[in-house]
Design a protein around this motif. Sequence first.
Motif, PDB file in Angstrom:
ATOM      1  N   GLY A  79      34.909  34.066  41.369  1.00  0.00           N
ATOM      2  CA  GLY A  79      35.950  34.762  40.443  1.00  0.00           C
ATOM      3  C   GLY A  79      35.458  34.404  38.899  1.00  0.00           C
ATOM      4  N   SER A 115      37.502  38.170  44.326  1.00  0.00           N
ATOM      5  CA  SER A 115      38.699  38.655  44.199  1.00  0.00           C
ATOM      6  C   SER A 115      38.585  40.242  43.724  1.00  0.00           C
ATOM      7  N   GLY A 289      41.073  41.412  47.784  1.00  0.00           N
ATOM      8  CA  GLY A 289      39.647  41.346  47.381  1.00  0.00           C
ATOM      9  C   GLY A 289      38.784  41.995  48.249  1.00  0.00           C
ATOM     10  N   SER A 343      45.192  36.195  47.694  1.00  0.00           N
ATOM     11  CA  SER A 343      45.940  36.125  46.306  1.00  0.00           C
ATOM     12  C   SER A 343      46.994  35.178  46.457  1.00  0.00           C
ATOM     13  N   PHE A 347      44.289  31.184  44.275  1.00  0.00           N
ATOM     14  CA  PHE A 347      43.393  32.587  43.841  1.00  0.00           C
ATOM     15  C   PHE A 347      42.550  32.074  42.796  1.00  0.00           C
TER      16      PHE A 347
END
Length: 348
Positions: A79, A115, A289, A343, A347
């Motif tokens: 991420g 993500s 994701g 999520s 996350f």
Amino acid sequence: MQLRLIKPAELDQAALLADSVFREPGATSMKELFPLIFRPGLSHSYAAIADDGTVAAFMGLVPSTIKTGDAFLNVFSIGAVCTDPAFRGQGLAGQLLQLCQSHAAEAEASLIFVSGDRSLYTRAGCVPFGGTQFAELNASSAQALAAAAGEEWTLRPMQPGDFFAVYRLLNEREAGHVYSPGELALLLGTEAYAGVMGLAQRTLVAVRDGSIEGFAAVAVPAAADVPAPNTATAVEWAGQPSAVAALLAKAALCGGVGTLQVPVPWQERGLLALLRDAGASLSGGANSGTVCIADREALLRQTEGCRKGLDLSSVQDDKELISLLFDPASSEDSDAIPLPYMSGLRFI
């Protein structure tokens, strides 16, 4: 240009770059929202460092363990991927992704969760995965859900003294992230997903006879009289389905919420039945994701105890293997390996 593991002293600069890409002026910094990426420690993240020491591009890589049934999957999540505009068009993100994939394979991780779903990731083998039912609670269905859940619980905001009871409920789930107490306390306070959505996180518990039997974290508008940039959503929950349903109904009926979205993993049949019977609209889809295999042998080894005799020796394609393992539509529901919705509190 050097592409390498980021050094602790460079993390602040990486956070500032991420802020410039993802956050509006005055908004909570990525450093505060994502401490698992940006706080000092044993970093697994990678960066492209220009000759003058500038962080030109960054890719956050965070390890974790997922419990599913009796199995434990050692995984990484990617991420906060960003590139300084002055250095775009040089393929830096793609090179950083290759380094992250090699890093995860060397660590004998089974999977890498991402993500995002843009072409940067799909070209590198990342695919949609799993199954989720997306429920939508409006005032009518929330009232019906509250009536079905009953009045046997006291519903109230979570207090610090509730922590270990909530910790126990989260760790008792069929599928979920494995939290240490310190990590869970940190993530309950950082509100990462709510912050990214421009919402505020609220944590609630359901108590019966002095015992906490349900927990829910929801992302809702910060104020009832201020328009929110996104629809309110349930972030994470645990406990008895009826207790969780009561908490979700309460959250949906709060002033300013209007509609509450609840992404329910396919395996949570009890909660899904309550939502369906209450008249919540349901639509099917994948998990949040994308995912790719980090180390095939590690994946097969780590899922051996929950594959229920599924013979995968002839499966060569990674996309097919991920589908057979985790997609309830690829076989009987009971044969798919459950995963948490990605999520949530953790996350990345």
